[in-house]
Design an enzyme around this catalytic site. Structure first.
Site, PDB file in Angstrom:
ATOM      1  N   CYS A   1      -4.642   8.043   0.577  1.00 41.65           N
ATOM      2  CA  CYS A   1      -3.372   7.805   1.441  1.00 41.65           C
ATOM      3  C   CYS A   1      -2.842   9.007   1.895  1.00 41.65           C
ATOM      4  O   CYS A   1      -2.743  10.086   1.151  1.00 41.65           O
ATOM      5  CB  CYS A   1      -2.666   7.104   0.748  1.00 41.65           C
ATOM      6  SG  CYS A   1      -0.774   6.737   1.085  1.00 41.65           S
TER       7      CYS A   1
ATOM      8  N   CYS B   1       0.704   9.878   0.156  1.00 46.56           N
ATOM      9  CA  CYS B   1       0.977  10.442  -1.303  1.00 46.56           C
ATOM     10  C   CYS B   1      -0.382  10.814  -1.872  1.00 46.56           C
ATOM     11  O   CYS B   1      -0.284  11.334  -3.085  1.00 46.56           O
ATOM     12  CB  CYS B   1       1.292   9.120  -2.168  1.00 46.56           C
ATOM     13  SG  CYS B   1       0.320   7.747  -2.415  1.00 46.56           S
TER      14      CYS B   1
ATOM     15  N   CYS C   1      -0.319   0.946   0.387  1.00 46.25           N
ATOM     16  CA  CYS C   1      -0.598   1.633  -0.589  1.00 46.25           C
ATOM     17  C   CYS C   1       0.466   1.103  -1.753  1.00 46.25           C
ATOM     18  O   CYS C   1       1.771   1.272  -1.690  1.00 46.25           O
ATOM     19  CB  CYS C   1      -0.247   3.199  -0.435  1.00 46.25           C
ATOM     20  SG  CYS C   1      -0.497   4.329  -1.736  1.00 46.25           S
TER      21      CYS C   1
ATOM     22  N   CYS D   1       3.084   4.451  -2.556  1.00 42.08           N
ATOM     23  CA  CYS D   1       4.202   4.825  -1.694  1.00 42.08           C
ATOM     24  C   CYS D   1       4.634   3.653  -1.057  1.00 42.08           C
ATOM     25  O   CYS D   1       5.654   4.074  -0.099  1.00 42.08           O
ATOM     26  CB  CYS D   1       3.763   5.917  -1.003  1.00 42.08           C
ATOM     27  SG  CYS D   1       2.281   5.889  -0.051  1.00 42.08           S
TER      28      CYS D   1
ATOM     29  N   CYS E   1      -9.074  -3.966   6.877  1.00 42.99           N
ATOM     30  CA  CYS E   1      -9.301  -3.211   8.289  1.00 42.99           C
ATOM     31  C   CYS E   1      -8.249  -2.120   8.287  1.00 42.99           C
ATOM     32  O   CYS E   1      -6.991  -2.474   8.361  1.00 42.99           O
ATOM     33  CB  CYS E   1      -9.007  -4.344   9.319  1.00 42.99           C
ATOM     34  SG  CYS E   1      -8.907  -3.835  11.041  1.00 42.99           S
TER      35      CYS E   1
END
EC number: 1.8.4.12
Length: 143
Positions: A55, A58, A104, A107, A128
C-alpha cells in the site's frame, strides 16, 4: 467514492496534510477519493518482476508477484491478496454500476475493485488494482 470513509475505523492513522506532501497528486486522488487511473498508464501494469506490492499510504504488504497475471484490462491484476486480512471489501454503487471496492484494511486507501472473472484454475477472482495505490518491492531472489 463508494461510501463514507468514516464508516469504518482503520488502525493506521492518516494526516491529510502529510499525505498531500508525501503522495503524488494521482496517488492522493486514487487512494483518498477513489479516482481511477486511465487504463494501460499505470507504472505496474506490465511489471513482471518478482516481489511484493505494498500500500502506497501505509506500507502494508498487499499482493505478491506470483498472484499477478495479465488480464488485458489495463490495470495490474491479481487472483488473490497476500492474505485475506489485508483487504477490506465494500459494495460500490457509483457510476451506475454495482461493484466491490477493494481498500487497504490498515488505512482504508482505495486500491481498486475485485471482479469474479479471474483465472478459473486459481480463485476465479480478478483484483483490478490502480498502480498509483501501490509501491513495489523487488525480490529478485524469488525468480
Amino acid at each position: 467514492m463508494s461510501g463514507d470513509r468514516d464508516d469504518k475505523r482503520y488502525p493506521y492513522p492518516k494526516d491529510d496534510a502529510e499525505l498531500r506532501r508525501r503522495l503524488t497528486p494521482m496517488q492522493y486522488e486514487v487512494t483518498q477519493h477513489a479516482a481511477t487511473e486511465r487504463p494501460f498508464t499505470g507504472e505496474y501494469t506490465d511489471t513482471e518482476d518478482a516481489g511484493i506490492y505494498h500500500c502506497v499510504v501505509c506500507g502494508t504488504a498487499l499482493f505478491e508477484s506470483g498472484a499477478k497475471y495479465h488480464s488485458g484490462c489495463g490495470w495490474p491484476s491479481y487472483f488473490k491478496p497476500i492474505d485475506a486480512e489485508v483487504i477490506d471489501e465494500k459494495m460500490d454503487y457509483t457510476h451506475g454500476m454495482t461493484r466491490v471496492e477493494v481498500r487497504c484494511n490498515q488505512c482504508g486507501a482505495h486500491l481498486g475493485h475485485v471482479f469474479e472473472d479471474g483465472p478459473r484454475d486459481k480463485t476465479g477472482l480478478r483484483y483490478c488494482i490502480n498502480s498509483a495505490a501501490l509501491n513495489f518491492e523487488a525480490k529478485p531472489e524469488w525468480k
